[in-house]
Design a protein around this motif. Sequence first.
Motif, PDB file in Angstrom:
ATOM      1  N   MET A 124       0.854  -1.195   0.000  1.00 49.50           N
ATOM      2  CA  MET A 124       0.000   0.000   0.000  1.00 49.50           C
ATOM      3  C   MET A 124       0.887   1.240   0.000  1.00 49.50           C
ATOM      4  SD  MET A 124      -2.808   0.959   2.847  1.00 49.50           S
ATOM      5  CE  MET A 124      -4.123   2.081   2.484  1.00 49.50           C
ATOM      6  N   ASP A 125       0.637   2.068  -0.955  1.00 47.27           N
ATOM      7  CA  ASP A 125       1.439   3.284  -1.108  1.00 47.27           C
ATOM      8  C   ASP A 125       1.258   4.213   0.104  1.00 47.27           C
ATOM      9  OD1 ASP A 125       1.146   6.330  -2.439  1.00 47.27           O
ATOM     10  OD2 ASP A 125       2.916   5.179  -2.991  1.00 47.27           O
ATOM     11  N   MET A 126       2.342   4.869   0.494  1.00 51.07           N
ATOM     12  CA  MET A 126       2.302   5.683   1.705  1.00 51.07           C
ATOM     13  C   MET A 126       1.379   6.885   1.578  1.00 51.07           C
ATOM     14  SD  MET A 126       6.237   5.560   2.727  1.00 51.07           S
ATOM     15  CE  MET A 126       6.964   5.026   1.228  1.00 51.07           C
ATOM     16  N   ASP A 127       1.387   7.483   0.391  1.00 49.48           N
ATOM     17  CA  ASP A 127       0.554   8.654   0.162  1.00 49.48           C
ATOM     18  C   ASP A 127      -0.926   8.269   0.323  1.00 49.48           C
ATOM     19  OD1 ASP A 127      -0.025  11.255  -0.499  1.00 49.48           O
ATOM     20  OD2 ASP A 127       0.135  10.915  -2.672  1.00 49.48           O
ATOM     21  N   ALA A 128      -1.287   7.132  -0.245  1.00 45.99           N
ATOM     22  CA  ALA A 128      -2.658   6.624  -0.127  1.00 45.99           C
ATOM     23  C   ALA A 128      -2.965   6.336   1.338  1.00 45.99           C
ATOM     24  CB  ALA A 128      -2.811   5.348  -0.954  1.00 45.99           C
TER      25      ALA A 128
ATOM     26  N   PHE B   4      -8.281   7.179  -2.423  1.00 50.24           N
ATOM     27  CA  PHE B   4      -7.151   8.097  -2.278  1.00 50.24           C
ATOM     28  C   PHE B   4      -5.971   7.613  -3.103  1.00 50.24           C
ATOM     29  CE2 PHE B   4      -9.708   8.630   1.494  1.00 50.24           C
ATOM     30  CZ  PHE B   4      -9.727  10.006   1.662  1.00 50.24           C
ATOM     31  N   ASP B   5      -5.424   8.498  -3.920  1.00 48.31           N
ATOM     32  CA  ASP B   5      -4.161   8.245  -4.617  1.00 48.31           C
ATOM     33  C   ASP B   5      -4.249   7.144  -5.680  1.00 48.31           C
ATOM     34  OD1 ASP B   5      -1.487   9.314  -4.636  1.00 48.31           O
ATOM     35  OD2 ASP B   5      -0.758   7.388  -3.881  1.00 48.31           O
ATOM     36  N   ALA B   6      -5.450   6.747  -6.090  1.00 51.36           N
ATOM     37  CA  ALA B   6      -5.574   5.733  -7.142  1.00 51.36           C
ATOM     38  C   ALA B   6      -5.719   6.449  -8.477  1.00 51.36           C
ATOM     39  CB  ALA B   6      -6.789   4.851  -6.895  1.00 51.36           C
TER      40      ALA B   6
ATOM     41  N   ASP C 143      -7.153  12.393  -6.045  1.00 45.70           N
ATOM     42  CA  ASP C 143      -5.859  11.949  -6.596  1.00 45.70           C
ATOM     43  C   ASP C 143      -5.059  13.116  -7.192  1.00 45.70           C
ATOM     44  OD1 ASP C 143      -3.880  10.121  -7.378  1.00 45.70           O
ATOM     45  OD2 ASP C 143      -4.740   9.943  -9.371  1.00 45.70           O
ATOM     46  N   HIS C 144      -3.782  12.858  -7.427  1.00 49.99           N
ATOM     47  CA  HIS C 144      -2.912  13.906  -7.986  1.00 49.99           C
ATOM     48  C   HIS C 144      -2.092  13.429  -9.184  1.00 49.99           C
ATOM     49  CE1 HIS C 144       1.127  12.647  -6.217  1.00 49.99           C
ATOM     50  NE2 HIS C 144       0.273  11.732  -5.787  1.00 49.99           N
ATOM     51  N   HIS C 145      -2.318  12.216  -9.673  1.00 51.28           N
ATOM     52  CA  HIS C 145      -1.486  11.682 -10.763  1.00 51.28           C
ATOM     53  C   HIS C 145      -1.874  12.235 -12.135  1.00 51.28           C
ATOM     54  CE1 HIS C 145      -0.954   8.569  -7.623  1.00 51.28           C
ATOM     55  NE2 HIS C 145       0.300   8.706  -8.012  1.00 51.28           N
ATOM     56  N   ILE C 146      -0.877  12.572 -12.925  1.00 55.22           N
ATOM     57  CA  ILE C 146      -1.167  13.097 -14.266  1.00 55.22           C
ATOM     58  C   ILE C 146      -1.784  12.031 -15.165  1.00 55.22           C
ATOM     59  CG2 ILE C 146       0.277  15.125 -14.788  1.00 55.22           C
ATOM     60  CD1 ILE C 146       2.451  13.032 -15.623  1.00 55.22           C
TER      61      ILE C 146
ATOM     62  N   SER D  91       1.652  17.941  -4.809  1.00 53.73           N
ATOM     63  CA  SER D  91       2.805  17.031  -4.751  1.00 53.73           C
ATOM     64  C   SER D  91       2.343  15.628  -4.402  1.00 53.73           C
ATOM     65  CB  SER D  91       3.785  17.506  -3.679  1.00 53.73           C
ATOM     66  OG  SER D  91       3.206  17.360  -2.395  1.00 53.73           O
ATOM     67  N   SER D  92       1.217  15.546  -3.711  1.00 56.87           N
ATOM     68  CA  SER D  92       0.777  14.253  -3.194  1.00 56.87           C
ATOM     69  C   SER D  92      -0.716  14.328  -2.885  1.00 56.87           C
ATOM     70  CB  SER D  92       1.521  13.949  -1.902  1.00 56.87           C
ATOM     71  OG  SER D  92       1.347  15.046  -1.032  1.00 56.87           O
ATOM     72  N   THR D  93      -1.312  13.175  -2.693  1.00 55.75           N
ATOM     73  CA  THR D  93      -2.718  13.148  -2.295  1.00 55.75           C
ATOM     74  C   THR D  93      -2.882  13.710  -0.885  1.00 55.75           C
ATOM     75  OG1 THR D  93      -3.119  11.291  -3.761  1.00 55.75           O
ATOM     76  CG2 THR D  93      -4.734  11.639  -2.029  1.00 55.75           C
ATOM     77  N   CYS D  94      -1.837  13.570  -0.056  1.00 58.18           N
ATOM     78  CA  CYS D  94      -1.901  14.154   1.293  1.00 58.18           C
ATOM     79  C   CYS D  94      -1.994  15.680   1.236  1.00 58.18           C
ATOM     80  CB  CYS D  94      -0.696  13.741   2.119  1.00 58.18           C
ATOM     81  SG  CYS D  94      -0.826  12.089   2.803  1.00 58.18           S
TER      82      CYS D  94
ATOM     83  N   THR E 172       8.258  11.492   1.687  1.00 52.55           N
ATOM     84  CA  THR E 172       8.271  10.351   0.775  1.00 52.55           C
ATOM     85  C   THR E 172       7.935  10.776  -0.658  1.00 52.55           C
ATOM     86  OG1 THR E 172       6.024   9.776   1.424  1.00 52.55           O
ATOM     87  CG2 THR E 172       7.802   8.718   2.614  1.00 52.55           C
ATOM     88  N   ASP E 173       6.755  11.370  -0.868  1.00 52.03           N
ATOM     89  CA  ASP E 173       6.386  11.750  -2.242  1.00 52.03           C
ATOM     90  C   ASP E 173       7.259  12.869  -2.817  1.00 52.03           C
ATOM     91  OD1 ASP E 173       4.424   9.861  -2.809  1.00 52.03           O
ATOM     92  OD2 ASP E 173       3.066  11.342  -3.644  1.00 52.03           O
ATOM     93  N   THR E 174       7.798  13.734  -1.961  1.00 52.17           N
ATOM     94  CA  THR E 174       8.630  14.819  -2.498  1.00 52.17           C
ATOM     95  C   THR E 174      10.124  14.571  -2.266  1.00 52.17           C
ATOM     96  OG1 THR E 174       8.756  16.165  -0.498  1.00 52.17           O
ATOM     97  CG2 THR E 174       6.833  16.505  -1.903  1.00 52.17           C
TER      98      THR E 174
ATOM     99  N   TRP F  99       3.058   5.392 -13.202  1.00 52.29           N
ATOM    100  CA  TRP F  99       2.903   6.191 -12.002  1.00 52.29           C
ATOM    101  C   TRP F  99       3.367   7.603 -12.291  1.00 52.29           C
ATOM    102  CZ3 TRP F  99      -0.024   3.736  -8.653  1.00 52.29           C
ATOM    103  CH2 TRP F  99      -0.260   4.324  -7.416  1.00 52.29           C
ATOM    104  N   HIS F 100       4.487   8.009 -11.734  1.00 52.05           N
ATOM    105  CA  HIS F 100       4.975   9.364 -11.951  1.00 52.05           C
ATOM    106  C   HIS F 100       5.997   9.370 -13.093  1.00 52.05           C
ATOM    107  CE1 HIS F 100       3.084  10.386  -8.172  1.00 52.05           C
ATOM    108  NE2 HIS F 100       3.736   9.400  -7.585  1.00 52.05           N
ATOM    109  N   LYS F 101       6.244  10.545 -13.628  1.00 55.22           N
ATOM    110  CA  LYS F 101       7.240  10.656 -14.704  1.00 55.22           C
ATOM    111  C   LYS F 101       8.645  10.305 -14.224  1.00 55.22           C
ATOM    112  CE  LYS F 101       5.442  14.206 -17.784  1.00 55.22           C
ATOM    113  NZ  LYS F 101       5.544  15.649 -18.052  1.00 55.22           N
TER     114      LYS F 101
HETATM  115 MN   LIG Z   1       0.942   9.992  -4.484  1.00 59.54          MN
END
Ligand SMILES: [Mn+2]
Length: 316
Positions: free
Chosen positions: A1-5, A72-74, A100-103, A119-122, A152-154, A286-288
């Motif tokens: 499970m991703d930390m941001d989620a 969250f974050d999906a 969510d925040h993903h492009i 920067s993150s879902t948080c 973590t995310d940044t 996921w991210h670039k």
């Molecule tokens: Mn995230």
Amino acid sequence: MDMDAFWSLCAMYDILKQLWKEVRAINDETPLETYAFTWYNHIIETNVILDSPVLNKEGARGWWVPELIISFDAASLDQLWKSYTENIEVFNNTEFYVIDHHITNPWFWKTNIINTNSSSTCELTFDILKELNLVKYITPKIATSLMSWIYTDTNIFYNSNTTKNTHIVAWELIELWADFRKPYYEFYMKRTFEKSKLWWEILANHMKNIENWKVVYACVKQNTFDKTNTDDRQLAWIISEFFANIEWVEICFLSYEMWNWQIKTSFRCTEKYNVAAIAEKFAWWWHKQASWFNSDKSIEEVENEIIHELKIELNK
Ligand SMILES: [Mn+2]
């Protein structure tokens, strides 16, 4: 499970509880032991069946059905895994918000609260709480949890997703008594003796480079974990601390055998490249600048396929 989620979910869970809502936090796998320092691991239920019989306070049987589902974050429906596939009927009949925040998020449901500048879902969750005037419910425990994503995310305010707003949110969380040293210690400084041995083993014997491509990588098998009395969780951050920081490195990756023998691969790259595009070829994105995917193939096959894909990408 991703930390941001995990932390955005925990924060919202705690606040909704304070508002006397009946709320459940669902994920198809248990959170890692390393997240336990924010005291929320126990709230996660891994039984993902949303529509289920329960005993109510009077001991009579009732039926629990959600009125609202929030993810969250999906970045896609696939990433909800069993939480969605086991409950398709419930999802179709319930209000569902996607935060969510993903492009890469294609706005996959009807109600999407997506900010790709977050920067993150948080960070986004904090902005939503501000908007809803719920900041007064943010306890030091919640503030510390939301703060944990920052590291973590940044990658501690370093990655290019860090904005002025990220710093403002961090500052506001500190004002709400976030323990900003704790996640830093837990994630970046604390290290077991065995973990140090594992990293040494990888750096000494498994790190490879393809210098003319500016690529560094390692493939780690189960016997390396056995030898050092560790498991794959101890690998955390070796890629960003040791691989990505080599001065000429443009792309790096780490493939390893997980306890269930699946191969997990994490990628990092400089802004010159887009590892999301590479990871997408393996049915994950996921991210670039940071991506990963899982595979059921052998680690040797995965290594060969990645090298093949990198060759195509780098020759463009
Ligand atoms: Mn995230």
